[in-house]
Write a protein that holds these residues in place. Structure first.
Motif, mmCIF file in Angstrom:
data_model
loop_
_atom_site.group_PDB
_atom_site.id
_atom_site.type_symbol
_atom_site.label_atom_id
_atom_site.label_comp_id
_atom_site.label_asym_id
_atom_site.label_seq_id
_atom_site.Cartn_x
_atom_site.Cartn_y
_atom_site.Cartn_z
ATOM 1 N N SER A 398 -0.037 -30.454 22.612
ATOM 2 C CA SER A 398 -1.192 -29.614 22.930
ATOM 3 C C SER A 398 -2.397 -30.494 23.209
ATOM 4 O O SER A 398 -2.639 -31.461 22.483
ATOM 5 C CB SER A 398 -1.509 -28.657 21.781
ATOM 6 N N GLY A 399 -3.135 -30.142 24.252
ATOM 7 C CA GLY A 399 -4.309 -30.916 24.614
ATOM 8 C C GLY A 399 -3.979 -32.334 25.011
ATOM 9 O O GLY A 399 -4.786 -33.238 24.828
ATOM 10 N N GLY A 400 -2.781 -32.556 25.562
ATOM 11 C CA GLY A 400 -2.372 -33.893 25.954
ATOM 12 C C GLY A 400 -1.990 -34.773 24.788
ATOM 13 O O GLY A 400 -1.924 -36.005 24.925
ATOM 14 N N ASN A 401 -1.706 -34.170 23.617
ATOM 15 C CA ASN A 401 -1.427 -34.956 22.416
ATOM 16 C C ASN A 401 -0.279 -34.323 21.635
ATOM 17 O O ASN A 401 0.169 -33.211 21.927
ATOM 18 C CB ASN A 401 -2.686 -35.032 21.540
ATOM 19 N N TYR A 402 0.188 -35.030 20.619
ATOM 20 C CA TYR A 402 1.236 -34.531 19.741
ATOM 21 C C TYR A 402 0.637 -33.586 18.696
ATOM 22 O O TYR A 402 -0.491 -33.799 18.235
ATOM 23 C CB TYR A 402 1.928 -35.695 19.031
ATOM 24 N N THR A 403 1.387 -32.557 18.322
ATOM 25 C CA THR A 403 0.954 -31.675 17.235
ATOM 26 C C THR A 403 1.895 -31.784 16.033
ATOM 27 O O THR A 403 1.544 -31.347 14.949
ATOM 28 C CB THR A 403 0.933 -30.202 17.674
ATOM 29 N N TYR A 404 3.093 -32.303 16.236
ATOM 30 C CA TYR A 404 4.110 -32.391 15.188
ATOM 31 C C TYR A 404 4.421 -31.014 14.607
ATOM 32 O O TYR A 404 4.698 -30.870 13.407
ATOM 33 C CB TYR A 404 3.691 -33.378 14.091
ATOM 34 N N VAL A 405 4.395 -30.016 15.496
ATOM 35 C CA VAL A 405 4.692 -28.656 15.083
ATOM 36 C C VAL A 405 6.154 -28.558 14.634
ATOM 37 O O VAL A 405 7.046 -29.178 15.194
ATOM 38 C CB VAL A 405 4.406 -27.674 16.245
ATOM 39 N N MET A 406 6.397 -27.798 13.578
ATOM 40 C CA MET A 406 7.729 -27.547 13.029
ATOM 41 C C MET A 406 8.401 -28.834 12.553
ATOM 42 O O MET A 406 7.734 -29.730 12.064
ATOM 43 C CB MET A 406 8.590 -26.775 14.024
ATOM 44 N N THR A 407 9.721 -28.942 12.719
ATOM 45 C CA THR A 407 10.489 -30.037 12.126
ATOM 46 C C THR A 407 11.524 -30.579 13.112
ATOM 47 O O THR A 407 11.842 -29.945 14.108
ATOM 48 C CB THR A 407 11.215 -29.547 10.861
ATOM 49 N N GLY A 408 12.060 -31.755 12.771
ATOM 50 C CA GLY A 408 13.166 -32.313 13.532
ATOM 51 C C GLY A 408 12.771 -32.869 14.889
ATOM 52 O O GLY A 408 11.594 -33.020 15.222
ATOM 53 N N ALA A 409 13.785 -33.174 15.692
ATOM 54 C CA ALA A 409 13.617 -33.679 17.049
ATOM 55 C C ALA A 409 14.121 -32.614 18.012
ATOM 56 O O ALA A 409 15.126 -32.791 18.703
ATOM 57 C CB ALA A 409 14.370 -34.994 17.228
ATOM 58 N N SER A 410 13.400 -31.484 18.053
ATOM 59 C CA SER A 410 13.888 -30.311 18.786
ATOM 60 C C SER A 410 13.894 -30.504 20.296
ATOM 61 O O SER A 410 14.530 -29.722 21.013
ATOM 62 C CB SER A 410 13.042 -29.087 18.425
ATOM 63 N N SER A 411 13.202 -31.530 20.812
ATOM 64 C CA SER A 411 13.223 -31.781 22.253
ATOM 65 C C SER A 411 14.509 -32.479 22.694
ATOM 66 O O SER A 411 14.832 -32.465 23.884
ATOM 67 C CB SER A 411 12.019 -32.628 22.661
ATOM 68 N N THR A 412 15.224 -33.094 21.745
ATOM 69 C CA THR A 412 16.439 -33.824 22.112
ATOM 70 C C THR A 412 17.465 -32.924 22.793
ATOM 71 O O THR A 412 17.954 -33.253 23.886
ATOM 72 C CB THR A 412 17.054 -34.529 20.890
ATOM 73 N N PRO A 413 17.843 -31.774 22.223
ATOM 74 C CA PRO A 413 18.807 -30.922 22.924
ATOM 75 C C PRO A 413 18.313 -30.470 24.297
ATOM 76 O O PRO A 413 19.112 -30.356 25.231
ATOM 77 C CB PRO A 413 18.961 -29.718 21.976
ATOM 78 N N PHE A 414 16.998 -30.238 24.423
ATOM 79 C CA PHE A 414 16.451 -29.800 25.715
ATOM 80 C C PHE A 414 16.644 -30.868 26.784
ATOM 81 O O PHE A 414 17.124 -30.591 27.891
ATOM 82 C CB PHE A 414 14.967 -29.465 25.560
ATOM 83 N N VAL A 415 16.292 -32.092 26.464
ATOM 84 C CA VAL A 415 16.428 -33.172 27.437
ATOM 85 C C VAL A 415 17.901 -33.464 27.729
ATOM 86 O O VAL A 415 18.289 -33.675 28.885
ATOM 87 C CB VAL A 415 15.721 -34.445 26.934
ATOM 88 N N VAL A 416 18.733 -33.437 26.697
ATOM 89 C CA VAL A 416 20.156 -33.739 26.889
ATOM 90 C C VAL A 416 20.819 -32.702 27.776
ATOM 91 O O VAL A 416 21.586 -33.047 28.693
ATOM 92 C CB VAL A 416 20.885 -33.849 25.535
#
Length: 770
Positions: A398-416
């Protein structure tokens, strides 16, 4: 006599030709174009809105989301709230942890202070809302307001009463609480007799720790008489010259500079035709919504379907300008980044603001990857741009920065899955390195919710050394969402997905490492209790264990719900439970009990904490257990998947009302996407992360579903689901047949779908698959 015969022959031939000609015209006549935007019910669940939830005058993923605000205090319960009858402004940005530029047309009367007394009642009876357009009437001064937009420009149309011609004005509310954050440091200046420019700051929030400056350029179709600044509120009222014409106002925004705000405006709306922009917006939404065409079902079912699909295409917002400039807040100091350009000097992709990808493996991973691959392509590139700028792939920037919202590495399945579906074609070695960093010390896995300055709350050290995250965490409270067993389950699944990319790249040692880690779910399965359970630092199970205790070791869920979060190894989970038959029996009992509460924890996300609702065995209103109906399919009982998905749709996701709709946490299109997938009968249990990803087949609620495949990504043209004899009672299908081949396991591969063809399902009231 001969001439008469010749004449008769000529007349006869001419009549035949005319008849044939008329017949041809009838044959080629095209049916009327379907306006899918008219099938959207925009008020769905708007009484439970969050700031970014409601969308009206917005394009798909637009930087501008222009809509009225009836509540402005806090990210939750703010924005457009249907049952609140007063408008407090029309703001341009409704995004994850971002808000900005609230304006309000007012009538300048001597007895009223327009800076503090400007709220106005309105009525839903005259209100008109469709994707890309909003009309309402401000009762206080009888001002008719119409709103539309392009991606980066808001377009306003105000009709004042004729007798108010000398008193027309517009309030720029630049210093105000607005949804998730305060707006401050507002500046408004004249750039000519019909132009304005300015800026404001979106103050930091608990979730977005750095401020973000927003710039804007304003053009009006009528001269400005004066600008009045108020010392107390620090806001400004723009007084307009007398005229009886409608006031038109174009507002371009940018997060990089005033010049780019002006450029966005110039490039996207160089004219003054409000109706043209409304028309173009409608056409864009129609084009997007028509990617999935459904036939059959009731009018309400079709309305609800296209409303769900509309939700799947909004919420996450563009933050880059037309020239590719974007705000980069990932480093110590703010900088303006530049996206790569193509041969036409246009950005190769847009950069995005986004809530978490937590749960995306069961929602937008599948929907976008199938029907909207260009969106998945852009978001994958955007995530990688964050990595190049700040060193991490975000899970909710958000705002061009990390928010560390929630937990884990949830973007990994999306990119894979984007890679496995051949959508992302960038540097795959770089992508693997970027994702791997999040799974190691110093990466995102080590941070729990909104843990900006430490790396303890994720419990990653324990996970790597002992194979599970303790609950409670011995070091104490760092971040939020510290629920060790739930975190362990997430990490294990995400490790599996990273192993699939390693396998694709033939990284054998990494395949072994992450596949071993993917088995860590077994370390939090309490064989005595038969559930996943909380386990402390010493390895001891929690005493007085209650599988229905909410957030007692499990993130936004209870043990009963979270036990099934093993999408990558359901056979292994079933073995822990004593075999597939016992696992099926256990899950069947959970669904039977959950049906008593209509499968969700009340009618909103906040209800999950209610003493009664939080004890539900399966909650389809939040992400941790939304995959569970398709678990039956993976365990060999597709009939139960068909039965329960239909029940869930019927009881939880069929209504059309402002006070209900998703009955839980609609995180920027995740629940809308889930609804679409349930209703067309396609799902991906492990997020589509294996080679040539597999789809599970459920029970479509429509007689025919046609998915138009994007020609730049897939060669098949269309994929059709033909569910003959479909009805509310005919919910079962014998083995589906795809292009002449029987699919006895009720699965189909990604390449088969995208190569095009027809999936035939003969729907019946009883199933033979038991």
């Amino acid at each position: 006599m001969l001439r008469i015969k010749e004449l008769l022959f000529f007349v006869s031939t001419l009549s035949l030709l005319l008849f044939v000609s008329c017949e041809k015209k009838v044959e080629v006549k095209k049916p009327l174009e379907i306006n899918y935007v008219d099938r959207v019910y925009p008020w769905l669940d708007s009484e439970n809105s969050r700031w970014f939830f409601f969308s009206s005058a917005s394009r798909p993923f637009g930087m501008v989301n222009l809509s009225p605000d009836t509540e402005i205090d806090g990210a939750w319960g703010s924005g457009y709230r249907y049952k609140v009858d007063s408008v407090k402004g029309f703001s341009h940005v409704h995004a994850w942890q971002m808000s900005g530029l609230s304006v309000m047309p007012v009538v300048n009367r001597d007895s009223i202070n327009p800076f503090t007394d400007f709220y106005s009642k309105f009525s839903h009876e005259s209100e008109k809302v469709t994707p890309g357009y909003h009309y309402l009437k401000l009762d206080r001064n009888n001002i008719e307001v119409e709103l539309t937009s392009t991606k980066r420009v808001g377009f306003h149309k105000y009709n004042f009463r004729a007798e108010d011609g000398e008193k027309r004005a517009i309030l720029f509310n630049l210093h105000t609480p607005l949804g998730p954050c305060d707006n401050s440091e507002g500046v408004l200046e004249m750039d000519g007799n019909m132009a304005l420019s300015g800026s404001l700051v979106m103050e930091p929030t608990f979730r977005r720790p750095k401020p973000l400056k927003m710039y804007f350029k304003v053009l009006l179709n009528t001269p400005i008489a004066s600008i009045e600044h108020d010392e107390i509120t620090q806001n400004a009222v723009v007084h307009l010259n007398k005229t009886e014409d409608a006031v038109l106002m174009k507002v371009g925004i940018s997060y990089t500079s005033k010049e780019n705000a002006a450029l966005n405006l110039e490039k996207e709306i160089p004219h003054w035709s409000f109706e043209q922009v409304v028309k173009e917006s409608k056409e864009e939404w129609n084009k997007m919504l028509s990617r999935i065409q459904v036939e059959g079902g009731s009018d309400q079912e079709q309305q609800r379907f296209y409303t769900d699909l509309w939700h799947a295409l909004q919420g996450r917002r563009t933050i880059s300008d037309v020239n590719g400039a974007y705000p980069d807040n990932t480093g110590e100091d703010f900088r303006i980044g530049q996206l790569p350009l193509n041969e036409k000097e246009e950005p190769q992709f847009n950069h995005y603001n986004s809530d978490s990808f937590w749960g995306a493996q069961w929602t937008i991973n599948t929907l976008w990857g199938l029907a909207y691959p260009e969106i998945m392509h852009e978001f994958t590139h955007s995530l990688m741009q964050y990595y190049r700028d700040g060193g991490l792939v975000p899970r909710g920037p958000s705002g061009g920065n990390y928010t560390y919202v929630m937990t884990g590495a949830s973007s990994t399945p999306f990119v894979v899955t984007s890679i496995q579906k051949n959508i992302y074609k960038g540097d795959l070695q770089e992508a693997f390195s970027a994702l791997k960093k999040n799974h190691e010390k110093g990466g995102i896995m080590g941070r729990a919710g909104y843990e900006h300055k430490t790396e303890i709350g994720g419990g990653l050290d324990y996970y790597l050394e002992r194979g599970y995250v303790p609950n409670p965490l011995p070091e104490g409270k760092y971040g939020i969402h510290l629920d060790g067993s739930g975190q362990t389950l997430e990490y294990a699944y995400q490790d599996y997905t990273l192993a699939q990319l390693a396998k694709k790249l033939r990284k054998s040692s990494e395949v072994e490492i992450f596949m071993d880690r993917s088995k860590n779910y077994t370390n939090v399965f309490n064989t005595e209790e038969g559930w996943m359970g909380p386990r402390n630092e010493k390895g001891e199970w929690k005493e007085d264990f209650d599988p229905y205790a909410y957030e007692n070791g499990f993130v936004e869920s209870n043990a009963a719900q979270a036990t099934w979060f093993v999408p990558h190894d359901l056979d292994g989970l079933a073995k822990l439970m004593g075999g597939k038959e016992k696992a099926i029996e256990k899950l069947q009992e959970q669904f039977t009990k959950a049906e008593e509460l209509n499968f969700t924890s009340g009618s909103s996300h906040e209800s999950e904490l209610h003493p009664e609702y939080r004890r539900i065995p399966i909650n389809l209103g939040n992400q941790p257990s939304i995959q569970t109906p398709f678990v039956f399919n993976k365990l060999g009982r597709p009939d139960l998947t068909q039965y329960w998905t239909r029940k869930v749709v019927e009881k939880a996701f069929s209504g059309l009302a402002p006070d209900t709709g998703y009955n839980g946490d609609e995180d920027q299109g995740l629940m809308g996407s889930l609804n679409v997938l349930y209703k067309i009968g396609l799902f991906q249990m492990n997020g589509g992360t294996e080679e040539n990803p597999e789809y599970q087949i459920g029970s479509p609620i429509f007689k025919k579903v046609t998915i138009k495949l994007h020609p730049d990504y897939y060669k098949g043209g269309t994929f059709v689901i033909d569910a003959s004899n479909n009805s509310t009672t005919n919910v079962y299908s014998d083995a589906p047949v795809f292009n002449g081949t029987s699919l006895t396991d009720f699965t189909i591969k990604h390449e088969d779908i995208t190569n095009g063809g027809t999936l035939i399902m003969n729907m019946k009231s009883e199933s033979k698959t038991k």
